[in-house]
Design a protein around this motif. Structure first.
Motif, PDB file in Angstrom:
ATOM      1  N   GLY A 170     -17.462  25.051 -24.078  1.00  0.00           N
ATOM      2  CA  GLY A 170     -18.004  23.735 -23.747  1.00  0.00           C
ATOM      3  C   GLY A 170     -18.370  23.617 -22.285  1.00  0.00           C
ATOM      4  N   GLN A 171     -18.699  22.387 -21.890  1.00  0.00           N
ATOM      5  CA  GLN A 171     -19.072  22.132 -20.494  1.00  0.00           C
ATOM      6  C   GLN A 171     -17.917  22.475 -19.578  1.00  0.00           C
ATOM      7  OE1 GLN A 171     -20.312  18.108 -20.068  1.00  0.00           O
ATOM      8  NE2 GLN A 171     -22.304  18.504 -20.973  1.00  0.00           N
ATOM      9  N   LYS A 172     -18.240  22.784 -18.348  1.00  0.00           N
ATOM     10  CA  LYS A 172     -17.194  23.185 -17.397  1.00  0.00           C
ATOM     11  C   LYS A 172     -16.174  22.047 -17.245  1.00  0.00           C
ATOM     12  CE  LYS A 172     -16.748  25.520 -13.004  1.00  0.00           C
ATOM     13  NZ  LYS A 172     -16.139  24.417 -12.243  1.00  0.00           N
ATOM     14  N   THR A 173     -14.904  22.398 -17.370  1.00  0.00           N
ATOM     15  CA  THR A 173     -13.854  21.382 -17.228  1.00  0.00           C
ATOM     16  C   THR A 173     -13.675  21.037 -15.752  1.00  0.00           C
ATOM     17  OG1 THR A 173     -12.202  23.147 -17.152  1.00  0.00           O
ATOM     18  CG2 THR A 173     -12.557  22.100 -19.282  1.00  0.00           C
ATOM     19  N   GLU A 174     -13.085  19.878 -15.501  1.00  0.00           N
ATOM     20  CA  GLU A 174     -12.910  19.473 -14.103  1.00  0.00           C
ATOM     21  C   GLU A 174     -11.998  20.406 -13.337  1.00  0.00           C
ATOM     22  OE1 GLU A 174     -12.132  15.352 -13.120  1.00  0.00           O
ATOM     23  OE2 GLU A 174     -14.052  14.923 -14.093  1.00  0.00           O
ATOM     24  N   THR A 175     -10.915  20.787 -13.987  1.00  0.00           N
ATOM     25  CA  THR A 175      -9.993  21.712 -13.316  1.00  0.00           C
ATOM     26  C   THR A 175      -9.799  22.947 -14.188  1.00  0.00           C
ATOM     27  OG1 THR A 175      -8.043  20.830 -14.409  1.00  0.00           O
ATOM     28  CG2 THR A 175      -8.699  19.759 -12.343  1.00  0.00           C
ATOM     29  N   ALA A 176      -9.471  24.059 -13.529  1.00  0.00           N
ATOM     30  CA  ALA A 176      -9.216  25.301 -14.270  1.00  0.00           C
ATOM     31  C   ALA A 176      -7.956  25.133 -15.115  1.00  0.00           C
ATOM     32  CB  ALA A 176      -9.063  26.460 -13.292  1.00  0.00           C
ATOM     33  N   ALA A 177      -7.005  24.337 -14.620  1.00  0.00           N
ATOM     34  CA  ALA A 177      -5.749  24.130 -15.356  1.00  0.00           C
ATOM     35  C   ALA A 177      -6.022  23.586 -16.758  1.00  0.00           C
ATOM     36  CB  ALA A 177      -4.858  23.170 -14.579  1.00  0.00           C
ATOM     37  N   GLU A 178      -7.013  22.681 -16.855  1.00  0.00           N
ATOM     38  CA  GLU A 178      -7.387  22.106 -18.165  1.00  0.00           C
ATOM     39  C   GLU A 178      -7.835  23.205 -19.132  1.00  0.00           C
ATOM     40  OE1 GLU A 178     -10.386  18.714 -18.603  1.00  0.00           O
ATOM     41  OE2 GLU A 178      -9.821  18.650 -16.483  1.00  0.00           O
ATOM     42  N   LEU A 179      -8.645  24.109 -18.591  1.00  0.00           N
ATOM     43  CA  LEU A 179      -9.164  25.208 -19.408  1.00  0.00           C
ATOM     44  C   LEU A 179      -8.024  26.114 -19.877  1.00  0.00           C
ATOM     45  CD1 LEU A 179     -11.662  26.866 -20.395  1.00  0.00           C
ATOM     46  CD2 LEU A 179     -11.597  28.037 -18.189  1.00  0.00           C
ATOM     47  N   TYR A 180      -7.107  26.434 -18.974  1.00  0.00           N
ATOM     48  CA  TYR A 180      -5.995  27.326 -19.332  1.00  0.00           C
ATOM     49  C   TYR A 180      -5.089  26.663 -20.376  1.00  0.00           C
ATOM     50  CZ  TYR A 180      -7.680  29.575 -15.070  1.00  0.00           C
ATOM     51  OH  TYR A 180      -8.483  30.153 -14.131  1.00  0.00           O
ATOM     52  N   GLN A 181      -4.923  25.353 -20.238  1.00  0.00           N
ATOM     53  CA  GLN A 181      -4.114  24.618 -21.213  1.00  0.00           C
ATOM     54  C   GLN A 181      -4.779  24.697 -22.594  1.00  0.00           C
ATOM     55  OE1 GLN A 181      -1.031  23.132 -20.585  1.00  0.00           O
ATOM     56  NE2 GLN A 181      -1.042  23.086 -22.830  1.00  0.00           N
ATOM     57  N   THR A 182      -6.096  24.495 -22.616  1.00  0.00           N
ATOM     58  CA  THR A 182      -6.823  24.588 -23.892  1.00  0.00           C
ATOM     59  C   THR A 182      -6.661  25.972 -24.494  1.00  0.00           C
ATOM     60  OG1 THR A 182      -8.424  22.949 -23.185  1.00  0.00           O
ATOM     61  CG2 THR A 182      -9.109  24.394 -24.964  1.00  0.00           C
ATOM     62  N   ALA A 183      -6.758  27.003 -23.647  1.00  0.00           N
ATOM     63  CA  ALA A 183      -6.636  28.380 -24.146  1.00  0.00           C
ATOM     64  C   ALA A 183      -5.279  28.582 -24.821  1.00  0.00           C
ATOM     65  CB  ALA A 183      -6.833  29.371 -23.016  1.00  0.00           C
ATOM     66  N   SER A 184      -4.203  28.096 -24.206  1.00  0.00           N
ATOM     67  CA  SER A 184      -2.905  28.326 -24.861  1.00  0.00           C
ATOM     68  C   SER A 184      -2.729  27.418 -26.075  1.00  0.00           C
ATOM     69  CB  SER A 184      -1.723  28.236 -23.890  1.00  0.00           C
ATOM     70  OG  SER A 184      -1.818  27.098 -23.130  1.00  0.00           O
ATOM     71  N   ASP A 185      -3.305  26.225 -26.038  1.00  0.00           N
ATOM     72  CA  ASP A 185      -3.200  25.334 -27.199  1.00  0.00           C
ATOM     73  C   ASP A 185      -3.928  25.888 -28.433  1.00  0.00           C
ATOM     74  OD1 ASP A 185      -1.726  23.626 -25.671  1.00  0.00           O
ATOM     75  OD2 ASP A 185      -3.319  22.143 -25.375  1.00  0.00           O
ATOM     76  N   ILE A 186      -5.100  26.427 -28.193  1.00  0.00           N
ATOM     77  CA  ILE A 186      -5.856  26.920 -29.364  1.00  0.00           C
ATOM     78  C   ILE A 186      -5.166  28.159 -29.968  1.00  0.00           C
ATOM     79  CG2 ILE A 186      -8.105  25.913 -28.718  1.00  0.00           C
ATOM     80  CD1 ILE A 186      -8.311  29.403 -28.339  1.00  0.00           C
ATOM     81  N   LEU A 187      -4.497  28.929 -29.126  1.00  0.00           N
ATOM     82  CA  LEU A 187      -3.726  30.066 -29.647  1.00  0.00           C
ATOM     83  C   LEU A 187      -2.577  29.565 -30.505  1.00  0.00           C
ATOM     84  CD1 LEU A 187      -3.155  32.873 -27.003  1.00  0.00           C
ATOM     85  CD2 LEU A 187      -4.922  32.657 -28.735  1.00  0.00           C
ATOM     86  N   ARG A 188      -1.912  28.539 -30.005  1.00  0.00           N
ATOM     87  CA  ARG A 188      -0.798  27.935 -30.745  1.00  0.00           C
ATOM     88  C   ARG A 188      -1.283  27.421 -32.103  1.00  0.00           C
ATOM     89  NH1 ARG A 188       1.618  23.147 -29.401  1.00  0.00           N
ATOM     90  NH2 ARG A 188       0.272  22.921 -27.597  1.00  0.00           N
TER      91      ARG A 188
END
Ligand code: FBP
Length: 249
Positions: A200-218
């Motif tokens: 998707g569109q660039k997130t405001e912070t990289a932390a948001e992206l990393y959180q999404t990455a671990s959530d989708i794995l979960r």
């Protein structure tokens, strides 16, 4: 299994770079407008595949230089037409993709569009030929059109994911619902078909992206098929490395 060619420790991260076709160069800056720069990022070791249209593959995917698997996107549409009922048709054959050194092919189906049947029929033909030739088939399952109320709604995405399974896709690329709990139903609906999530569109912070990455794995997804959040970042390799750590452990 063929799908393992684009997975590492059962997870994967594909670098998407078909935006020049889908959106125009508006997503790019001086660096990312150059496909050679993108190919080097894709081949950094953090990605399990690079996705592009045939013209980019022809001129920039050097098989002697790169080991990252190539996924050729076989259809696409421009952003000029703001049609209520989107359609995206084939512009590259499976044979051409094979000649370019592809490990897999990708195809978008606008699930719910009034032209859905045309795309499903084209996808089915492509899939048959691609599987005969030993290629991986990835469906971009994007609910869209006037009959689709929301393209991030759990049940709508679960339906699109299920369609990917029923059509025989090896993997699908799909939007995220926004939370792991609801997304786990989308993943369950896809059954044995592997699920990659759109960046998707660039997130405001990289932390948001990393959180999404671990959530989708979960939630059970295998990983990301991501573009802008990597190559629009100031330091794409840093983002890729961090995502790699999350995805591959
Ligand atoms: P991003 O990670 O940058 O969102 O890329 C994913 C992708 O599916 C691309 O492959 C494609 O060009 C684009 O998004 C299509 O986006 P949309 O149809 O939503 O405009």
């Amino acid at each position: 299994m063929e799908i393992n060619k684009i997975l590492k420790n059962n997870h994967g991260m594909l670098l998407a770079y078909d935006h020049g076709f889908e959106h125009g160069p508006t997503d790019f800056d001086e660096r990312s407008v150059d496909p050679a720069w993108i190919m080097d990022i894709a081949d950094s070791g953090f990605f399990t595949g690079v996705v592009c249209q045939k013209g980019i593959a022809e001129k920039y995917y050097n098989r002697d230089k790169y080991s990252v698997p190539l996924i050729v996107k076989l259809n696409g549409k421009t952003a000029f037409h703001k049609d209520e009922e989107p359609v995206s048709l084939q512009n590259c054959t499976v044979e051409e993709a094979v000649a370019l050194g592809a490990t897999g092919v990708g195809y978008t189906i606008y699930v719910g569009s009034e032209h859905e049947q045309t795309m499903i029929a084209e996808f089915a033909k492509i899939e048959k030929e691609a599987h005969q030739k030993g290629l991986i088939v990835i469906g971009w399952m994007y609910p869209r059109g006037s009959h689709v109320a929301s393209d991030t709604d759990r049940d709508t995405l679960a339906y699109a994911a299920r369609l990917g399974l029923e059509l025989g896709a090896d993997a699908i690329k799909i939007k995220y619902t926004g939370d792991a709990e609801s997304f786990s139903w989308v993943v369950k609906s896809a059954g044995e078909t592997k699920v990659f999530v759109v960046g998707g569109q660039k997130t405001e912070t990289a932390a948001e992206l990393y959180q999404t990455a671990s959530d989708i794995l979960r939630a059970g997804a295998v990983g990301l098929a991501i573009g802008r959040n990597v190559w629009q970042a100031e330091k794409p390799m840093e983002v890729a490395k961090k995502l790699g750590e999350i995805l591959y452990g």
